[in-house]
Design a protein around this motif. Structure first.
Motif, PDB file in Angstrom:
ATOM      1  N   VAL A   1       0.850  -1.183   0.000  1.00  0.00           N
ATOM      2  CA  VAL A   1       0.000   0.000   0.000  1.00  0.00           C
ATOM      3  C   VAL A   1       0.890   1.239   0.000  1.00  0.00           C
ATOM      4  N   ASN A   2       0.572   2.195  -0.858  1.00  0.00           N
ATOM      5  CA  ASN A   2       1.304   3.452  -0.901  1.00  0.00           C
ATOM      6  C   ASN A   2       0.404   4.575  -0.424  1.00  0.00           C
ATOM      7  N   LEU A   3       0.898   5.371   0.496  1.00  0.00           N
ATOM      8  CA  LEU A   3       0.200   6.569   0.951  1.00  0.00           C
ATOM      9  C   LEU A   3       0.850   7.736   0.222  1.00  0.00           C
TER      10      LEU A   3
ATOM     11  N   MET B   1       5.745   0.319   7.710  1.00  0.00           N
ATOM     12  CA  MET B   1       6.410   1.173   6.731  1.00  0.00           C
ATOM     13  C   MET B   1       7.632   0.461   6.163  1.00  0.00           C
ATOM     14  N   LYS B   2       7.754   0.503   4.842  1.00  0.00           N
ATOM     15  CA  LYS B   2       8.861  -0.164   4.162  1.00  0.00           C
ATOM     16  C   LYS B   2       9.726   0.767   3.332  1.00  0.00           C
ATOM     17  N   SER B   3       9.152   1.874   2.825  1.00  0.00           N
ATOM     18  CA  SER B   3       9.927   2.699   1.898  1.00  0.00           C
ATOM     19  C   SER B   3       9.301   4.077   1.760  1.00  0.00           C
ATOM     20  N   PHE B   4      10.049   4.972   1.119  1.00  0.00           N
ATOM     21  CA  PHE B   4       9.476   6.236   0.678  1.00  0.00           C
ATOM     22  C   PHE B   4      10.003   6.534  -0.713  1.00  0.00           C
TER      23      PHE B   4
ATOM     24  N   HIS C   1       5.238  19.652  -3.367  1.00  0.00           N
ATOM     25  CA  HIS C   1       6.151  18.528  -3.209  1.00  0.00           C
ATOM     26  C   HIS C   1       5.310  17.260  -3.220  1.00  0.00           C
ATOM     27  N   VAL C   2       5.754  16.256  -3.986  1.00  0.00           N
ATOM     28  CA  VAL C   2       5.042  14.992  -4.143  1.00  0.00           C
ATOM     29  C   VAL C   2       5.925  13.878  -3.598  1.00  0.00           C
ATOM     30  N   PHE C   3       5.344  13.027  -2.727  1.00  0.00           N
ATOM     31  CA  PHE C   3       6.083  11.875  -2.218  1.00  0.00           C
ATOM     32  C   PHE C   3       5.094  10.814  -1.766  1.00  0.00           C
ATOM     33  N   SER C   4       5.601   9.601  -1.569  1.00  0.00           N
ATOM     34  CA  SER C   4       4.754   8.527  -1.048  1.00  0.00           C
ATOM     35  C   SER C   4       5.530   7.707  -0.027  1.00  0.00           C
ATOM     36  N   ILE C   5       4.772   7.128   0.876  1.00  0.00           N
ATOM     37  CA  ILE C   5       5.307   6.211   1.878  1.00  0.00           C
ATOM     38  C   ILE C   5       4.736   4.845   1.549  1.00  0.00           C
TER      39      ILE C   5
END
Length: 131
Positions: A44-46, A84-87, A116-120
């Motif tokens: 799952v990406n937030l 949480m595994k990555s960003f 700014h665009v990012f995902s966890i």
């Protein structure tokens, strides 16, 4: 999104109004893998689109690192079977699963100041019998 007729969905473009919004976030379920005895793991990406100066008005430089650090600290402790595994950063990387955005001129969600665009990325362990 609205449906005019059965099996005929008309999509409308989503816009981020950086004069009104500080943050827009949503989930994307990327993959689901069978685990064991009815349990599965979903990736799952937030995803976040943030207006940096509205969130961190006292920072004189681009505060994207500070914003990501704040979110990562909130997500670091596993909750509700999310680990949480990555960003990921960068428009093309974050929206890699959304090819409709990548085929356009990318004006809407470019990763340029003030946005700014990012995902966890998370692993979500769940039991299909408990849904």
């Amino acid at each position: 999104m609205r449906s005019d007729q059965e099996n005929n969905t008309v999509y409308k473009e989503a816009w981020f109004d950086d004069s009104l919004h500080r943050v827009v976030s949503f989930f994307d379920v990327a993959t689901t893998t069978k685990y064991d005895k009815g349990s599965s793991v979903a990736t799952v990406n937030l995803i976040f689109i943030v207006n940096v100066p509205l969130l961190k008005p006292n920072i004189l430089h681009r505060g994207d690192e500070e914003i990501r650090r704040d979110v990562e600290q909130l997500c670091a402790l596993p909750r509700f079977n999310f680990t949480m595994k990555s960003f990921v950063t960068g428009f093309k990387n974050v929206f890699a699963n959304f090819d409709g955005y990548l085929k356009r001129d990318q004006i809407t969600f470019r990763d340029l100041h003030p946005l700014h665009v990012f995902s966890i990325g998370f692993d979500l362990l769940y039991n299909i019998n408990d849904c």
